[in-house]
Write a protein that holds these residues in place. Structure first.
Motif: not given
Length: 386
Positions: A55-56, A155-158, A173-176, A200-201
């Protein structure tokens, strides 16, 4: 050198740690929601640009016990904040407190801000700070009376890759999504389908992984505004990331019953630079069929949070189970908040793990094809089944 922390969603820490090991980092410390490692300014650039599941990236400034505001003040004041924060730095303090004597977060934030300014005053020999320059987000996190002070480099999350401007309902979320792909054991020589692709993530993240596209290569980070950071470090990491990108043939397909959502997904894929690798179709999962013997399904189907949807989802999940029974050699990977999913699906999963989609507690149910696993080799199996 700094003590760096890559934060992550609960349940994903081991995946973030594997990413860091792949990037060459050792002596990792894995805890709930974070992985700690050592690095310099170049490593801050590498972690921010390359990590898919974190996330960061934070710089740990101090860790100490505090059961009183005086202990919190003195522990914070001991830190030489001037080593990182310039005279005109904006000192923005945020906080959280869990199971600790100092439970008032606003008071903790106020004490830390006062202590940081006191420390800065002693270092710079001035009393007033304009706070007109670059931003430094300082976090005071207290867990069971142990204080951890960090500064955010991201800054804004990864998860903010920059490609998802448009999305459907309740986007993942893209990270998940990247974590789901990495956990699935998908190999890019197998077909991958998301029958409920939404924006489509999942498929975009899969394509980026297959083509070795660094998730943060096209965005900026707050620490790039800091005078202590070398602009050349970030430029060098971005240039190296772009040179290492691939152009493989992929068979990735996404279905959704809403054509407008499909258009969103196509636009997102184009911005991510992977549109040519993904085929999006307006299609109902009840019409799903395939002639391929092997393949992967990775999906985050509807949860049915709204009243009256449970019956519809029951029918949907039962149908998914029937499809899996027919496609014995396909791997299914399904993220859902449905508590009795396996009962409705009708097939017991090979493995499942607890994950959070935002604040929603979910389980990631995985159905592995044993024959395909054998072909991957014992070493790879052991690593992936951890």
């Amino acid at each position: 050198m700094y003590d760096l922390i890559a934060t992550s969603t609960f349940g994903i820490e081991s995946i973030t740690a594997k990413e860091l090991r792949t990037l060459g980092y050792e002596n990792l410390k894995i805890e709930n929601g974070k992985v700690t490692f050592e690095g310099d300014e170049m490593d801050i650039a590498i972690a921010n640009i390359h990590l898919r599941t974190a996330d960061r990236v934070l710089i740990k400034m101090a860790e100490f016990e505090a059961k009183s505001f005086e202990e919190l003040f003195q522990g914070t004041k001991k830190v030489d904040w001037s080593k990182l924060i310039p005279k005109d730095g904006v000192m923005h303090v945020v906080g959280k407190s869990i199971k600790s004597t100092l439970h008032s977060v606003p008071d903790c934030q106020s004490i830390v801000k006062k202590a940081v300014i006191t420390s800065m005053s002693e270092s710079y020999k001035i009393e007033q700070f304009s706070e007109s320059g670059p931003v430094y987000k300082i976090e005071v996190a207290i867990l069971k009376d142990i204080v951890t002070l960090t500064i955010d480099t991201t800054g804004p999350g990864l998860h903010k890759r920059g490609y998802r401007v448009l999305s459907g309902i309740a986007p993942i979320k893209e990270t998940l999504a990247a974590s789901m792909v990495l956990l699935s054991r998908w190999r890019d020589d197998f077909e991958l389908i998301d029958p409920f692709c939404g924006s489509g993530t999942i498929l975009i993240e899969a394509a980026m992984i297959a083509q070795n596209i660094a998730p943060g290569v096209n965005r900026s980070f707050i620490c790039e505004t800091w005078p202590s950071m070398n602009e050349d470090d970030f430029n060098s990491v971005r240039e190296g990331a772009k040179k290492s990108q691939k152009d493989k043939d992929l068979k990735i397909i996404g279905y959704d019953i809403d054509y407008n959502v499909i258009k969103f997904a196509m636009s997102n894929a184009e911005r991510a630079g992977v549109k040519k690798y993904i085929e999006f179709q307006k299609r109902d999962f009840f019409d799903f069929s395939t002639s391929r013997k092997h393949g992967f399904i990775i999906s985050n189907p509807p949860y049915g949070e709204r009243l009256g949807e449970e019956e519809i989802l029951d029918i949907l999940y039962r149908h998914m189970g029937k499809v899996k029974t027919k496609l014995e050699s396909w791997d299914f990977n399904v993220l859902t908040s449905l508590e009795n999913f396996e009962k409705v699906f009708g097939v017991k999963s090979t493995k499942n793990r607890k994950l959070y989609n935002g604040k929603i507690l979910c389980h990631y149910y995985q159905y592995f094809d044993n024959d395909k696993i054998k072909n991957f080799g014992d070493t790879l199996i052991n690593e992936l089944m951890d």
